[in-house]
Design an enzyme around this catalytic site. Structure first.
Site, PDB file in Angstrom:
ATOM      1  N   GLU A 161       0.820  -1.211   0.000  1.00  0.00           N
ATOM      2  CA  GLU A 161       0.000   0.000   0.000  1.00  0.00           C
ATOM      3  C   GLU A 161       0.854   1.261   0.000  1.00  0.00           C
ATOM      4  O   GLU A 161       0.363   2.353   0.275  1.00  0.00           O
ATOM      5  CB  GLU A 161      -0.944  -0.002   1.206  1.00  0.00           C
ATOM      6  CG  GLU A 161      -1.925  -1.173   1.169  1.00  0.00           C
ATOM      7  CD  GLU A 161      -3.005  -1.066   2.230  1.00  0.00           C
ATOM      8  OE1 GLU A 161      -2.854  -0.298   3.192  1.00  0.00           O
ATOM      9  OE2 GLU A 161      -4.015  -1.780   2.074  1.00  0.00           O
ATOM     10  N   LYS A 196     -15.799  -1.267   3.974  1.00  0.00           N
ATOM     11  CA  LYS A 196     -15.206  -1.640   2.684  1.00  0.00           C
ATOM     12  C   LYS A 196     -16.322  -2.219   1.821  1.00  0.00           C
ATOM     13  O   LYS A 196     -16.797  -3.335   2.086  1.00  0.00           O
ATOM     14  CB  LYS A 196     -14.136  -2.711   2.887  1.00  0.00           C
ATOM     15  CG  LYS A 196     -12.890  -2.264   3.631  1.00  0.00           C
ATOM     16  CD  LYS A 196     -12.055  -3.495   4.001  1.00  0.00           C
ATOM     17  CE  LYS A 196     -10.644  -3.118   4.409  1.00  0.00           C
ATOM     18  NZ  LYS A 196      -9.928  -4.295   4.975  1.00  0.00           N
TER      19      LYS A 196
HETATM   20  P1  PGA Z   1      -6.668  -5.914   2.718  1.00  0.00           P
HETATM   21  O1  PGA Z   1      -6.179  -5.187   4.033  1.00  0.00           O
HETATM   22  O2  PGA Z   1      -7.247  -4.938   1.790  1.00  0.00           O
HETATM   23  O3  PGA Z   1      -5.408  -6.566   2.214  1.00  0.00           O
HETATM   24  O4  PGA Z   1      -7.652  -6.964   3.160  1.00  0.00           O
HETATM   25  C1  PGA Z   1      -6.626  -3.942   4.449  1.00  0.00           C
HETATM   26  C2  PGA Z   1      -6.993  -3.963   5.919  1.00  0.00           C
HETATM   27  O5  PGA Z   1      -6.798  -4.972   6.613  1.00  0.00           O
HETATM   28  O6  PGA Z   1      -7.519  -2.972   6.411  1.00  0.00           O
HETATM   29 ZN    ZN Z   2      -7.765  -4.096   8.505  1.00  0.00          ZN
END
Ligand code: PGA
Ligand code: ZN
Length: 436
Positions: free
Chosen positions: A211, A343
């Site tokens: 990231e 998300k």
């Molecule tokens: P991921 O991690 O998008 O790889 O699942 C992001 C998070 O754990 O917040």
């Molecule tokens: Zn997370």
């Protein structure tokens, strides 16, 4: 609900194509066109440290592209999803998403895939905003959509995003004390830069993690915390007053059945041990937010940690809650966590993600809209954070354009709002962590 725009928003064309994410893996982009000719387009992201209760990200399997191709998901969009949503109003998100859910007809979106569904759900919202002639955040939130989120920005990236180089996944900073979003971003840029210079001075320039955070060349998890405080100080900010620390422990990645294996430090802890470790860190470092301090299968440990630390600390459920209103209600009944990570691809439709946020608000939880580790140039989540008035936004680090695209989009919106823009600041947190 009948479309406010009449026939103009009637969906007349849906198409999905394969595009590629920030890890070079295939993903789904959908395009929706309405009768008036308005077009909406969106790309779905993909996680690496996923919660087991997330909606299914449909992949083809087999040998090619590591089994990650999305031809099946594309075929669903171009076939039965396109037929099912044709003629629906793009600006009736609820009816559209209900149609998708009904069509899939599985509890976890395993038939059509959350990736195929979310691509269409998000593309339709963009098309609807275009029909109404306003930016998406304004279409979603109307004149009240003026709240700019506190950015949670990763400085060191570990866990599943850095070959498990550290056990803790995200070492982040937040600037709730800034006056504007733009100022928070500028402060963060200074901390990120100084952290990079420090790593360079240690001869530890190993590039960046998934990231965009600096590759964490540390011998213990705590060393990363020390380095983070040093970077804040070198950038000439007062740790805990101007710039504070947020962690995503992502404990489901190394904890199961109440046992937590800290591989970097070669030791194993139980839930109480984890709580003690984190409590020590909270006392020693200016930490204001901890995500997934315990594993997704440890609701009891989560509740215990929330009782012990949750009055002044933001405790975020990601893998624990997977953006689900139902799981959030269960967690709230036990007193676990006080903030939810949102998300959209953990659920598969915008409507369900928004319902989780509404449940959170009514239960007194704060929220953070979040990207995934596999991202693209898509900036829909920025509009969700502002349109829904969530108050916090997490999109990874301060490098790589799939991350910067989000920060830059929020800057554009703040400028467009002008004097009406309001930076969420301290108020974004369910608790006031800076007064601890
Ligand atoms: P991921 O991690 O998008 O790889 O699942 C992001 C998070 O754990 O917040
Ligand atoms: Zn997370």
């Amino acid at each position: 609900m009948r479309s406010a725009a009449g026939n103009a928003s009637e969906i007349r064309f849906v198409h999905a194509r394969r595009v590629w994410d920030s890890r070079g893996r295939p993903t789904v982009e959908a395009e929706v066109r309405t009768l008036s000719g308005a077009v909406g387009r969106a790309i779905v992201p993909a996680g690496a440290s996923r919660g087991t209760r997330e909606a299914i990200d449909l992949r083809d399997g087999g040998q090619r592209l590591g089994g990650l191709d999305v031809q099946g998901a594309l075929a669903h969009v171009n076939g039965e999803i396109a037929r099912a949503v044709m003629g629906l109003a793009a600006d009736d998100q609820l009816a559209l998403d209900e149609r998708l859910i009904e069509l899939d007809d599985t509890p976890n979106r395993s038939r059509l895939g959350a990736n195929s569904m979310l691509a269409v759900s998000m593309a339709a919202s963009h098309a609807a905003a275009a029909v109404h002639g306003v930016p998406l955040y304004q279409y979603l939130g109307g004149p009240d959509a003026v709240l700019l989120p506190v950015p949670q920005v990763q400085i060191f990236g570990g866990g599943a995003h850095a070959g498990r180089r550290t056990d803790v996944q995200d070492y982040m900073v937040v600037c709730p004390g800034a006056r504007t979003f733009a100022q928070a971003i500028e402060w963060t840029a200074e901390v990120y830069r100084h952290a990079g210079l420090m790593m360079q001075a240690r001869g530890a320039t190993f590039g960046v993690a998934d990231e965009g955070g600096w590759w964490p060349v540390f011998n213990t998890n705590e060393q990363a915390l020390e380095a983070l405080v040093a970077a804040i100080e070198r950038a000439r900010f007062v740790p805990g007053e101007q710039v504070a620390i947020a962690l995503d422990v992502a404990a489901s990645e190394f904890g199961k059945g109440g046992r937590y294996t800290l591989a970097l430090e070669r030791r194993e802890l139980d839930a109480d041990g984890m709580c003690e470790l984190l409590t020590r860190w909270i006392e020693k470092y200016p930490i204001v937010s901890i995500e997934d301090p315990l594993a997704e299968d440890d609701l009891e440990g989560f509740a215990r940690f929330t009782r012990a630390a949750g009055k002044s600390l933001q405790i975020v459920g990601d893998d624990l809650l997977v953006s689900s209103a139902a799981l959030l209600r269960q967690a709230a009944a036990r007193g676990a966590a006080n903030t939810v990570l949102l998300k959209p691809n953990q659920r598969g439709t915008l409507t369900e993600t928004r319902q989780c946020w509404q449940a959170a608000r009514s239960l007194g939880y704060a929220g953070i809209v979040s990207a995934r580790s596999g991202e693209t140039e898509d900036t829909t989540i920025v509009h969700l954070a502002i349109g829904w008035g969530v108050g916090q936004l997490k999109v990874g680090s301060f490098a790589r354009s799939e991350r910067m695209a989000k920060w830059n989009e929020a800057l554009r919106i703040e400028e467009r709002l002008g004097a009406r823009a309001r930076y969420a600041g301290m108020g974004a947190f369910g608790r006031n962590p800076m007064t601890r």
